[in-house]
Design a protein around this motif. Structure first.
Motif, mmCIF file in Angstrom:
data_model
loop_
_atom_site.group_PDB
_atom_site.id
_atom_site.type_symbol
_atom_site.label_atom_id
_atom_site.label_comp_id
_atom_site.label_asym_id
_atom_site.label_seq_id
_atom_site.Cartn_x
_atom_site.Cartn_y
_atom_site.Cartn_z
ATOM 1 N N THR A 463 35.735 43.782 46.478
ATOM 2 C CA THR A 463 36.134 42.725 45.516
ATOM 3 C C THR A 463 37.523 41.903 46.057
ATOM 4 O O THR A 463 37.798 40.734 45.520
ATOM 5 N N ILE A 499 46.494 44.316 44.912
ATOM 6 C CA ILE A 499 45.503 43.844 43.970
ATOM 7 C C ILE A 499 44.547 44.951 43.344
ATOM 8 O O ILE A 499 44.191 44.817 42.424
ATOM 9 N N GLU A 502 41.002 45.234 41.220
ATOM 10 C CA GLU A 502 40.484 43.840 40.594
ATOM 11 C C GLU A 502 39.952 42.789 41.657
ATOM 12 O O GLU A 502 40.304 43.213 42.960
ATOM 13 N N GLU A 503 39.351 41.687 41.402
ATOM 14 C CA GLU A 503 39.059 40.637 42.284
ATOM 15 C C GLU A 503 40.383 40.049 42.762
ATOM 16 O O GLU A 503 41.164 39.448 41.772
ATOM 17 N N GLY A 504 40.646 39.781 43.992
ATOM 18 C CA GLY A 504 41.648 38.900 44.387
ATOM 19 C C GLY A 504 41.193 38.377 46.047
ATOM 20 O O GLY A 504 40.371 38.546 46.376
#
Length: 737
Positions: A463, A499, A502-504
């Motif tokens: 992600t 991050i 999570e998406e980052g």
């Protein structure tokens, strides 16, 4: 009320008594001052004698005893006769020169005949040892037996031992005499102080008596004007007191703020206005809330209100905000001012600016933490690198047997990547502890970013996207390649961990700087900037303030040591650059690193060969760690070499002595019990002067002194291909001779 009559005879009597008392006081003071100065002179002279001649002779005697004791001239002389090792010959020769220098210095200082006699006796005995050292060397070179050499150079040193004992006895007696002189001078001074105190008490009593008489006399003279003078004096004192109080409060070095019972400011002194930047008009009628920086908890303010309401004083530390937005630390006391009836009329706050003191204390604490990290790094480096050496070697052996492209080959590659990351961590710790300094050279910063990106792809979650599109071309900086790799890796991994799941995005940007960055010197080649930003949760002001403190971490227990960013800051500073942090809660974080640019081309990197060089020569391998010696033995035997591995450096030394021409190369660890790698290499050169030597070490030693051609120094953990190339190069170079 009629005034009492004035008695002139009594007045003059009291005056004469006061003058006589003054003369006696001055005379006594001069006497006591003279005697006190004389006693202090005596104490100073006796202490100088004790601390000078006696102290220096004590140092010389201690040095002489060290040269004659265990590990000294006599001990090493006997070791030379018995073991016939040239290292003992050189030690004895060096120690004799040092001994003669100490004795000559002692003889030049002392005039005591007994001391000179003892020193000359000691020098004569050591002179015999000096002459017999040459005799022993000649006898050993002629091949005479140990017993014969020992009988030839045996020396009776009983007279020297007695001379040393006499010398120490003389010094002890001199020290006792000097000590007694000091004690005597101090005792006389104490008596003089007692006399002085008694005289002062007597003079004070006499002065009080005459003072009482003078007061009584003046009462007779001023009886008529007493009431008027008292009223006038009271009025003037009241006016002067108000003026002085206002001046003291206004010029006080502490900040003073007064509020009414509604907490509205009615007065702020000059120190408060200068420190905060607010004028009297700005603060008048306001509550102190405009000073709040947000660091003080609501519970603290509630505690202040409760104590003031109960008539109690509150004491604590605030971090207050200035007019320009900066902050300062104030040690503050807030207390109620009570009126005549006991009710609260005002509140007053008295504060002391402790910003510099607090910063100094924080710097001391940080320095202590840095020292602790340095000790920790040096302590674990050797053992940790030994473990990594075994892992790297075993992974290499496993990769040779794993089918290319198979799952097991992929897993082995992950082991090698993890081992290299651990190696980079240890290298960073050693650099941080200043045990392994970096070697600046032209490095392509964009190339390092690409290397780190390739390693991170296998370890960051899918992600997290790594964007290095702004790190293209060739951006050359002057830096240590390994240290630069460590900086990029640490900051990138921290961004990935921030991050989390999570998406980052982690973006890396590299560019040349226009002009000179703030706080950095101007350079002909200019500066390069690297920015590593993430879209994580960001950091608070408190976290940013402690970001580079040793052992500070926001990660859960077991997830971080708090050393990564400390190492990064140390490496950037060592390169002559600067690091900045820009972050806020919910806005991600961006690290900006300024590095010195260079116009020089990139230093040539060692080219990896497609095939590991092989050979058939005979190698003796020594490492006290069984796992390392076994792993290296298997690696080298797979390459065709004939290898004898030993975990005892003493046994290896005996093997070299027994068959000096059997081996073509020595590969040894540095830190080992009994014989170090340096000592083993010197022994190998003593029996086989041309044998090549490779010394492997867990951390870079300050200096390695090996006779003959300088050995190759390799830092653990050692890549097997790297070791094989050095072995092949040393063997080929030795064959050409």
């Amino acid at each position: 009320m009629p005034a009492r009559s004035f008695d002139s005879a009594r007045f003059y009597s009291i005056g004469f008594a006061a003058i006589a008392l003054l003369v006696v006081t001055v005379s006594l003071g001069l006497f006591l001052g003279t005697e006190t100065r004389r006693q202090f002179g005596e104490i100073q002279d006796s202490w100088s004698d004790y601390n000078g001649e006696v102290g220096q002779k004590g140092v010389w005697i201690s040095s002489i005893r060290g040269h004659l004791g265990y590990g000294g001239i006599i001990h090493n002389f006997k070791n030379y006769v018995l073991r016939r090792d040239e290292i003992y010959f050189h030690r004895v020769d060096s120690q004799i020169h040092q001994f003669n220098e100490v004795v000559d210095a002692f003889l030049g200082q002392t005039r005591n005949e007994a001391e000179r006699k003892a020193l000359l006796e000691l020098q004569a005995t050591i002179g015999l040892y000096s002459r017999n050292l040459q005799v022993a060397q000649q006898a050993i070179q002629k091949g005479r037996g140990t017993a014969a050499v020992d009988a030839l150079v045996r020396i009776d040193d009983s007279a020297a031992k007695q001379a040393l004992a006499d010398l120490e006895a003389i010094w002890t007696r001199t020290r006792v005499m000097s000590t007694r002189r000091i004690f005597s001078a101090v005792a006389q001074g104490q008596k003089l102080i007692g006399v002085g105190f008694a005289s002062i008490v007597a003079l004070v009593l006499a002065a009080l008596t005459i003072g009482a008489l003078l007061v009584f006399m003046l009462g007779d003279m001023r009886a008529a004007l007493e009431r008027l003078a008292r009223e006038l004096s009271a009025r003037r004192k009241a006016e002067a007191g108000e003026t002085r109080l206002a001046s003291v409060v206004e010029q006080s070095p502490a900040t003073i703020v007064m509020t009414d019972t509604d907490a509205k400011i009615v007065y702020a002194n000059r120190r408060f206005r200068e420190l905060t930047g607010w004028s009297s008009d700005d603060v008048s009628g306001q509550t102190p809330k405009f000073l709040q920086s947000g660091d003080t908890s609501p519970e603290t303010y509630e505690d202040i209100r409760e104590k003031l309401a109960g008539g109690e004083e509150w004491h604590g530390v605030f971090r207050n905000r200035k007019r320009d937005g900066t902050t300062y630390w104030a040690d503050t006391r807030i207390l109620p001012l009570l009126g005549p009836g006991g009710d609260v009329q005002n509140y007053i706050s008295i504060g002391e600016d402790i910003t510099e003191r607090r910063q100094a204390r924080e710097q001391v604490a940080r320095a202590q933490k840095l020292e602790a990290v340095g000790l920790l790094a040096g302590g674990i480096a050797h053992d940790f690198n030994n473990v990594l050496t075994t892992i790297v070697g075993a992974a290499h052996l496993a990769s040779l047997d794993a089918p290319e492209g198979s799952d097991i080959a992929g897993e082995i590659e992950q082991i090698e990547i993890a081992a290299k990351r651990a190696q980079s961590l240890v290298h960073g710790l050693l650099t941080f502890a200043r045990r392994e300094p970096g070697k600046p050279q032209p490095v392509d910063l964009c190339g390092v970013v690409k290397e780190v990106a390739r390693l991170l792809k296998a370890s960051v979650p899918p992600t997290v996207k790594l964007d290095c599109s702004d790190a293209v071309g060739h951006k050359m900086v002057m830096a240590d390649h390994t240290n630069l790799h460590q900086i990029v890796m640490n900051l990138s991994r921290n961004a990935a961990e921030a991050i989390g799941g999570e998406e980052g995005v982690i973006s890396v940007r590299v560019a040349a700087v226009d002009g000179t960055p703030p706080e950095l010197a101007e350079r002909a080649d200019g500066w390069m900037v690297m920015e590593i930003a993430d879209t994580g949760p960001g950091m608070s002001a408190e976290t940013r303030a402690r970001l580079f403190d040793p052992f500070f971490t926001t990660k859960p227990l077991g997830k971080g040591s708090g050393l990564g960013l400390v190492v990064v800051a140390g490496l950037v500073e060592e390169m002559g650059g600067r690091i900045e942090v820009d972050s806020a809660p919910g806005e991600g974080a961006k690290f900006v690193i300024y590095l010195p640019a260079t116009s020089q081309p990139e230093a040539a990197q060692e080219q990896r060969q497609s095939e590991t060089p092989r050979g058939h020569e005979r190698i003796i391998l020594v490492d006290d760690e069984t796992e390392i010696s076994a792993t290296w033995r298997r690696v080298l035997m797979r390459l065709g070499y004939q290898v004898e591995a030993y975990t005892s450096s003493v046994v290896a030394a005996e093997k070299l002595s027994a068959t000096p021409k059997k081996f073509d190369l020595l590969v040894t660890d540095m830190v080992m019990p009994d014989l170090s790698g340096e000592e083993l290499a010197n022994h190998a050169r003593s029996v086989s002067p041309d044998i090549p030597v490779i010394i492997c070490t867990g951390y870079s030693p300050s200096a390695i002194d090996v006779t003959g051609q300088a050995p190759v120094i390799l830092a653990k953990p050692i890549d097997p291909q790297h070791l094989a190339r050095h072995i092949r190069a040393e063997l080929d170079a030795n064959a050409v001779k």
